[in-house]
Design a protein around this motif. Structure first.
Motif, mmCIF file in Angstrom:
data_model
loop_
_atom_site.group_PDB
_atom_site.id
_atom_site.type_symbol
_atom_site.label_atom_id
_atom_site.label_comp_id
_atom_site.label_asym_id
_atom_site.label_seq_id
_atom_site.Cartn_x
_atom_site.Cartn_y
_atom_site.Cartn_z
ATOM 1 N N ASN A 49 1.736 -40.391 13.722
ATOM 2 C CA ASN A 49 2.433 -39.242 14.303
ATOM 3 C C ASN A 49 1.992 -39.084 15.756
ATOM 4 O O ASN A 49 0.825 -38.845 16.029
ATOM 5 N N VAL A 66 6.264 -41.985 14.416
ATOM 6 C CA VAL A 66 6.928 -40.697 14.596
ATOM 7 C C VAL A 66 6.764 -40.262 16.045
ATOM 8 O O VAL A 66 5.647 -40.201 16.563
ATOM 9 N N ASP A 67 7.880 -39.959 16.692
ATOM 10 C CA ASP A 67 7.849 -39.436 18.062
ATOM 11 C C ASP A 67 9.261 -38.971 18.412
ATOM 12 O O ASP A 67 10.155 -38.986 17.560
ATOM 13 N N ASP A 127 12.456 -39.766 14.335
ATOM 14 C CA ASP A 127 12.579 -38.842 15.460
ATOM 15 C C ASP A 127 12.251 -37.446 14.933
ATOM 16 O O ASP A 127 12.987 -36.889 14.129
ATOM 17 N N TYR A 128 11.123 -36.893 15.378
ATOM 18 C CA TYR A 128 10.675 -35.617 14.816
ATOM 19 C C TYR A 128 11.618 -34.472 15.142
ATOM 20 O O TYR A 128 11.578 -33.424 14.479
ATOM 21 N N THR A 129 12.495 -34.631 16.140
ATOM 22 C CA THR A 129 13.470 -33.577 16.437
ATOM 23 C C THR A 129 14.623 -33.585 15.448
ATOM 24 O O THR A 129 15.393 -32.622 15.372
ATOM 25 N N GLN A 165 14.127 -35.079 12.039
ATOM 26 C CA GLN A 165 13.642 -35.163 10.659
ATOM 27 C C GLN A 165 12.158 -34.843 10.599
ATOM 28 O O GLN A 165 11.382 -35.263 11.462
ATOM 29 N N ASP A 166 11.765 -34.092 9.573
ATOM 30 C CA ASP A 166 10.365 -33.770 9.304
ATOM 31 C C ASP A 166 9.820 -34.837 8.357
ATOM 32 O O ASP A 166 10.248 -34.927 7.202
ATOM 33 N N PHE A 167 8.891 -35.661 8.846
ATOM 34 C CA PHE A 167 8.404 -36.762 8.011
ATOM 35 C C PHE A 167 7.742 -36.270 6.738
ATOM 36 O O PHE A 167 7.731 -36.964 5.723
ATOM 37 N N ASP A 213 -2.669 -38.791 12.718
ATOM 38 C CA ASP A 213 -1.999 -37.670 13.374
ATOM 39 C C ASP A 213 -2.621 -37.404 14.737
ATOM 40 O O ASP A 213 -3.759 -36.974 14.831
ATOM 41 N N SER A 224 0.397 -30.113 14.904
ATOM 42 C CA SER A 224 1.091 -30.503 13.679
ATOM 43 C C SER A 224 0.551 -29.734 12.480
ATOM 44 O O SER A 224 -0.515 -29.118 12.533
#
Length: 326
Positions: free
Chosen positions: A161, A185-186, A204-206, A208-210, A222, A227
């Motif tokens: 992350n 994740v970024d 893409d964290y904007t 989807q929430d992993f 992380d 986070s």
């Protein structure tokens, strides 16, 4: 010699290039002609004295200067050439090409720096430029430290992350070298760059929430300061390992509780940045298993612009100052 100094905390404009006395190596020290230095997020935070992680604000302020910086020169991660040896130094010779870190001494954003020979300084990889080598120690040492704590095994699933940052980008590469299947994740604009590092999957964290995607990982590394601890736990297998690279005090407490009351393991120990670890990175680089990640290179005269680039949080990889050939 020329050096970048600051007399007060503030924006990039507080940085100035001045003529200062060249250091001379004392007993046990080496004098290094600096060829390149990385501008890090820590440099930016120290320059303005604003930090993403708040808990160490007061002790650090007391250590580095309450009203103004006690040590005016920044720069920790560098590459260069051994210029001279102090009395009693062995293992180095003038002309040796090296890379490493100055630890808390900083002062590498200058034409010369004198450091104890026992510091984390090793021979520069033969297959890298000075600029590429200067971009390795921060990200590489910290990523290697945490992934060794996790004891990553071939075939395991690792999520990074903050994979587009200096440490996260090396974590992707080192995890791949360890044989893992890696999810990065970024933000979406960094996907192409992160995939070049070897990531098998990208989130893409904007979008989807992993932690709610339904996939469980053996290791979650992380690097994002704000986070969700519980979200990262949700993304782990029952025996998974959580690596917290930017811990808040609450995260430290929760890591201890996780280790005490569950099968999962949680780690937040800061990297020692040892010579052995840097030598291990050098070996990985020379075998072609990992490479340097340089976003942009600036001349010394444009150090303020380099700091602004780091602050913009749009880079993929390191920002490096080239100080030039002797």
């Amino acid at each position: 010699m020329k050096a970048v100094v600051q007399d007060r905390y503030g924006p990039p404009e507080v940085l100035a290039i001045r003529e200062v006395p060249r250091p001379e190596p004392r007993a046990g020290e080496v004098l290094i002609r600096v060829r390149a230095v990385e501008v890090t997020k820590a440099d930016v935070e120290l320059r303005r004295f604003r930090f993403a992680v708040k808990w160490f604000w007061l002790p650090l302020r007391l250590a580095v200067g309450v009203r103004r910086p006690r040590r005016r020169a920044l720069g920790v991660y560098f590459s260069g050439v051994i210029e001279a040896l102090g009395a009693g130094v062995s293992g180095f010779e003038p002309g040796d090409e090296v890379f490493g870190c100055t630890r808390l001494r900083a002062s590498a954003c200058a034409e010369y720096v004198a450091l104890p020979a026992r510091f984390t300084i090793v021979a520069k990889p033969d297959n890298m430029t000075f600029e590429e080598a200067a971009a390795v120690p921060l990200g590489g040492l910290n990523a290697l430290h945490f992934l060794r704590l996790a004891k990553v095994q071939p075939g395991e699933r690792v999520l990074v992350n903050g994979a587009g940052g200096a440490i996260g980008a090396y974590a992707v590469q080192i995890a791949k070298a360890m044989g893992a299947e890696v999810t990065a994740v970024d933000i979406g604009r960094k996907e192409a760059g992160v995939r070049c590092f070897g990531a098998d999957h990208f989130i893409d964290y904007t979008q989807q929430d992993f932690s709610r995607a339904g996939q469980a990982y053996d290791v979650v590394f992380d690097m994002v300061p704000d986070s969700s601890y519980s979200g990262c736990m949700l993304a782990l297998t029952p025996d998974g390992r959580y690596l917290c690279g930017n811990p808040r005090l609450s995260d430290m407490v929760r890591c201890a509780l996780t280790n005490r009351f569950s099968r999962r393991r949680a780690h937040f120990a800061f990297a020692a940045e040892t010579r052995e670890e840097l030598a291990a990175l050098k070996a990985l680089i020379e075998r072609g298993e990992i490479g340097s990640i340089v976003d942009s290179v600036y001349p010394l005269a444009e150090v303020a612009a380099a700091h602004r680039r780091v602050e913009a949080e749009q880079r993929v990889g390191a920002i490096v100052i080239s100080i030039g050939a002797p």
